[in-house]
Design a protein around this motif. Sequence first.
Motif, PDB file in Angstrom:
ATOM      1  N   ILE A  38      14.957  47.866  36.868  1.00  0.00           N
ATOM      2  CA  ILE A  38      16.327  48.685  36.782  1.00  0.00           C
ATOM      3  C   ILE A  38      16.638  49.501  38.161  1.00  0.00           C
ATOM      4  N   ILE A  39      18.008  49.380  38.525  1.00  0.00           N
ATOM      5  CA  ILE A  39      18.476  50.047  39.832  1.00  0.00           C
ATOM      6  C   ILE A  39      19.703  50.813  39.466  1.00  0.00           C
ATOM      7  N   PHE A  40      19.722  52.250  40.127  1.00  0.00           N
ATOM      8  CA  PHE A  40      20.646  52.782  40.160  1.00  0.00           C
ATOM      9  C   PHE A  40      21.116  53.201  41.809  1.00  0.00           C
ATOM     10  N   ASP A  41      22.637  52.988  42.093  1.00  0.00           N
ATOM     11  CA  ASP A  41      22.806  53.252  43.435  1.00  0.00           C
ATOM     12  C   ASP A  41      23.974  53.591  43.787  1.00  0.00           C
ATOM     13  N   ILE A  42      24.336  54.217  44.981  1.00  0.00           N
ATOM     14  CA  ILE A  42      25.520  54.715  45.394  1.00  0.00           C
ATOM     15  C   ILE A  42      25.777  54.557  47.043  1.00  0.00           C
ATOM     16  N   THR A  43      26.402  53.532  47.280  1.00  0.00           N
ATOM     17  CA  THR A  43      26.776  53.336  48.685  1.00  0.00           C
ATOM     18  C   THR A  43      28.201  53.542  48.912  1.00  0.00           C
ATOM     19  N   PHE A  44      28.552  53.149  50.454  1.00  0.00           N
ATOM     20  CA  PHE A  44      29.910  53.517  50.873  1.00  0.00           C
ATOM     21  C   PHE A  44      30.377  52.468  51.758  1.00  0.00           C
ATOM     22  N   CYS A  45      31.557  52.154  51.496  1.00  0.00           N
ATOM     23  CA  CYS A  45      32.325  51.047  52.301  1.00  0.00           C
ATOM     24  C   CYS A  45      31.579  49.562  52.040  1.00  0.00           C
ATOM     25  N   GLY A  46      30.980  49.025  53.047  1.00  0.00           N
ATOM     26  CA  GLY A  46      30.408  47.826  52.811  1.00  0.00           C
ATOM     27  C   GLY A  46      31.135  46.845  52.368  1.00  0.00           C
ATOM     28  N   ASP A  47      30.219  45.674  52.105  1.00  0.00           N
ATOM     29  CA  ASP A  47      30.986  44.337  51.679  1.00  0.00           C
ATOM     30  C   ASP A  47      32.082  44.326  50.806  1.00  0.00           C
TER      31      ASP A  47
END
Length: 384
Positions: free
Chosen positions: A304-313
């Motif tokens: 199980i994964i939680f994430d927060i990224t910015f911009c990207g694909d």
Amino acid sequence: MNLYCYDLLILLIAATEPALASPFSSLARFWPRFSAQSLATNSTTTNSTTPSAFIWLPQDEYSGKTFFDRFEFYTGPDPTRGTVNYVNSSVAFNNSLAYFEAANNTVVMKGDDTTWLPEGQNRSSVRISSIAQYNTGLFILDLNQAPWGCGVWPAFWTVGGGQWPYTGEIDIIEGVHDNEHNQVTWHTGPGCTLSLESNYTGSVVTDNKGVPNLDCDGNLNGNAGCGITEWSKASYGPFFAASGGGVFAMKWDETGIAVWSFYRSAIPGDITKGDPNPANWGTPVASLAPATCDPIAFFVNHSIIFDITFCGDWAGNSYATSGCPGSCSTRLMDPSNFVNASWSINSLKVYKKQIINGRISAALAIEPNWTILGAIVLSLVLGY
């Protein structure tokens, strides 16, 4: 004493000899999952003559001050090419990017919303992955808010332990910017497709020509996979947060993979009571049918994964048409743009399917498996 054995023993006694079960009647309130209703609706058929009842039993719970104990913090480069620096647990805890809020018993994970950055520099954030791996299950996330905002790209998902995408990926919550609709997506190896005839309320994601993208192969179409967009305008983003959040549930078993979402004011009572029964929840917002994609073969050993990224694909490539100001790279500079880029979680509960073998009549009487009953009685006597 093994309470699970008591559970099964009481069920089998009550189903076959109700008079013998009367001494246990005072305990019945502690095992509501064995109600006639749950047995009636939770059923599956392994062949034409041997149907079985089943229940969803608690397996794992991630909540409270121990939430992070069974997660690992990912610190590698972002596979989706986001402008992000995923930090380790020490940095996350020391800089309040991950913490437990005792006042309201919630867990918070967030992107950095205090540091000014030069254009093009990565913004710090969090990505965590469960130590436990799962092969099927019922995953129920109760949250107050999912991250949102221009340039923000969060996800709550599961992914296989082998080479991507051949052990599968299930994106349960995912969106970018100020979107209003959550998107559920599957990524697999070749041979898995999404059926237009499946039973779901959402809309299949289309390609740039408006053609439904039904091939879930993550090697194609820029790793897009196959996805379904929820119909609700409050399933993601500011409206979801303003309504107090809610619950997302993902059921993964031999009958396929399905996702439901519920507003805070409409969470089913069986979820609240810890006795979840997806058969009572109506049509899911998204589902992947086993006839066109084997849910056991294409999805294996999922964390199980939680994430927060910015911009990207996704968030970067869609920024120009998102209605957000400026560019994604300039948006990333000002920390005040990311005050809403945070997860606020009450609990994540994982349930496993337990088959109750036997024959069910129209009156819901169960003909017991005496081998199983004997084993249970023996275990009780021996104190296992």
